[in-house]
Design a protein around this motif. Sequence first.
Motif, PDB file in Angstrom:
ATOM      1  N   ASP A 171       0.864  -1.176   0.000  1.00  0.00           N
ATOM      2  CA  ASP A 171       0.000   0.000   0.000  1.00  0.00           C
ATOM      3  C   ASP A 171       0.913   1.242   0.000  1.00  0.00           C
ATOM      4  O   ASP A 171       1.745   1.365  -0.882  1.00  0.00           O
ATOM      5  CB  ASP A 171      -0.975  -0.041   1.173  1.00  0.00           C
ATOM      6  N   ASP A 172       0.802   2.118   0.961  1.00  0.00           N
ATOM      7  CA  ASP A 172       1.689   3.294   0.991  1.00  0.00           C
ATOM      8  C   ASP A 172       2.757   3.180   2.077  1.00  0.00           C
ATOM      9  O   ASP A 172       3.360   4.175   2.473  1.00  0.00           O
ATOM     10  CB  ASP A 172       0.853   4.570   1.220  1.00  0.00           C
ATOM     11  N   VAL A 178      -4.314  -5.966  -0.639  1.00  0.00           N
ATOM     12  CA  VAL A 178      -3.188  -5.061  -0.471  1.00  0.00           C
ATOM     13  C   VAL A 178      -2.506  -4.863  -1.815  1.00  0.00           C
ATOM     14  O   VAL A 178      -2.575  -5.731  -2.696  1.00  0.00           O
ATOM     15  CB  VAL A 178      -2.160  -5.603   0.557  1.00  0.00           C
ATOM     16  N   LYS A 179      -1.877  -3.718  -1.972  1.00  0.00           N
ATOM     17  CA  LYS A 179      -1.164  -3.410  -3.212  1.00  0.00           C
ATOM     18  C   LYS A 179       0.332  -3.450  -2.937  1.00  0.00           C
ATOM     19  O   LYS A 179       0.833  -2.813  -2.010  1.00  0.00           O
ATOM     20  CB  LYS A 179      -1.567  -2.028  -3.729  1.00  0.00           C
ATOM     21  N   GLU A 218      -1.874  -6.337  -7.094  1.00  0.00           N
ATOM     22  CA  GLU A 218      -2.830  -6.451  -5.990  1.00  0.00           C
ATOM     23  C   GLU A 218      -2.945  -7.904  -5.561  1.00  0.00           C
ATOM     24  O   GLU A 218      -3.024  -8.809  -6.390  1.00  0.00           O
ATOM     25  CB  GLU A 218      -4.194  -5.910  -6.414  1.00  0.00           C
TER      26      GLU A 218
END
Length: 339
Positions: free
Chosen positions: A295-296, A318-319, A332
């Motif tokens: 994610d980030d 989640v990425k 993803e």
Amino acid sequence: LDSIYAYAVHDFSGLEKYINLTTLYIQEDYSNKNVYDYSSLANITSLSNISFGNINASSWEFLEELDNLYALELSNTNLLDLNLLSNVSSLGWISFYNNSLVNSYNYNIDLSIVKIEANELDYMKFSDSDNIFLGQEVYAIGNPVGFEFQRTVTKGIVSGINRTLKIEDSENPKNNVYMEDLIQTDSTINEGNSGGPLINNEGKIIGINSIKLTSAEGMGFAVPINIVKPIMEKLLQNGEFKEAYLGIYGYDKEVIPYLEENLELDNGIYIAKIVIDGPAQGLNLREGDIILKIDDYELNKMNDLKRYIYQKNPKDKVKLYIKRGNNKFEIEVLLAEKL
């Protein structure tokens, strides 16, 4: 003979001859400090009811071999990993009284969760293990060697951070485990200290005492408390912890030198293996890819990834931000539950 009640008996080597035994009660006296091997009980496949009290067993692994085990009662026993019972489909109920272990979640971080039925107890607060520093004074609390030395306190310093230990299985190297991002301390940690807190000058917990090197003096290690926080938060919120699962084996820059001498890794998580039938299989991921972010959230240590995943639930998405050679891309992943 289908039932046996034994009190303060010190030799159980003949029990396996009772092949029709269904009910077994074994009670030791409190002064007995010996550790017994009950592995022969695995041969009594008829056992369906077991009660152990005041027992020190060298291994509980025989329990998973009992296909007919229905009722298990344990009181004042030493540590039992309930994961051993996950394949005992006949088990109807378990009773615990004054036991040390309710469940075990993750061997890689050497964590067990303890629940006791008591009220109005003082409790210790967590510190932030990300903010510890070399030379910081710390104290280890535990029961070294045995209960005759219970509540022993030893003083030392933080000797190192982000340490990695390789726990080897000589019989099966595939079971080797890397314990990562550990706190190193010269505060004395002996057998019996594991599970006790490592605290700072404010009396707050910065880690959980775990292991020491037997080949050197003054080298003990603790699991940072920050890796435990998301697990505890989920237990408090939901009454249970279902571990989300990404389905990779990964290593950070602290472990890579053990595995790939010629590989340089400045940041991110190196994907060493993709688990068969895991959430990451079948996606555009390869062994050797580097996960830069989830994610980030930027990743520098394996515990960064673990801590983030522990906050998630199975079936969350989640990425991942991946680096492969000179290329970067996103992918993803649907997390699964780790069983």
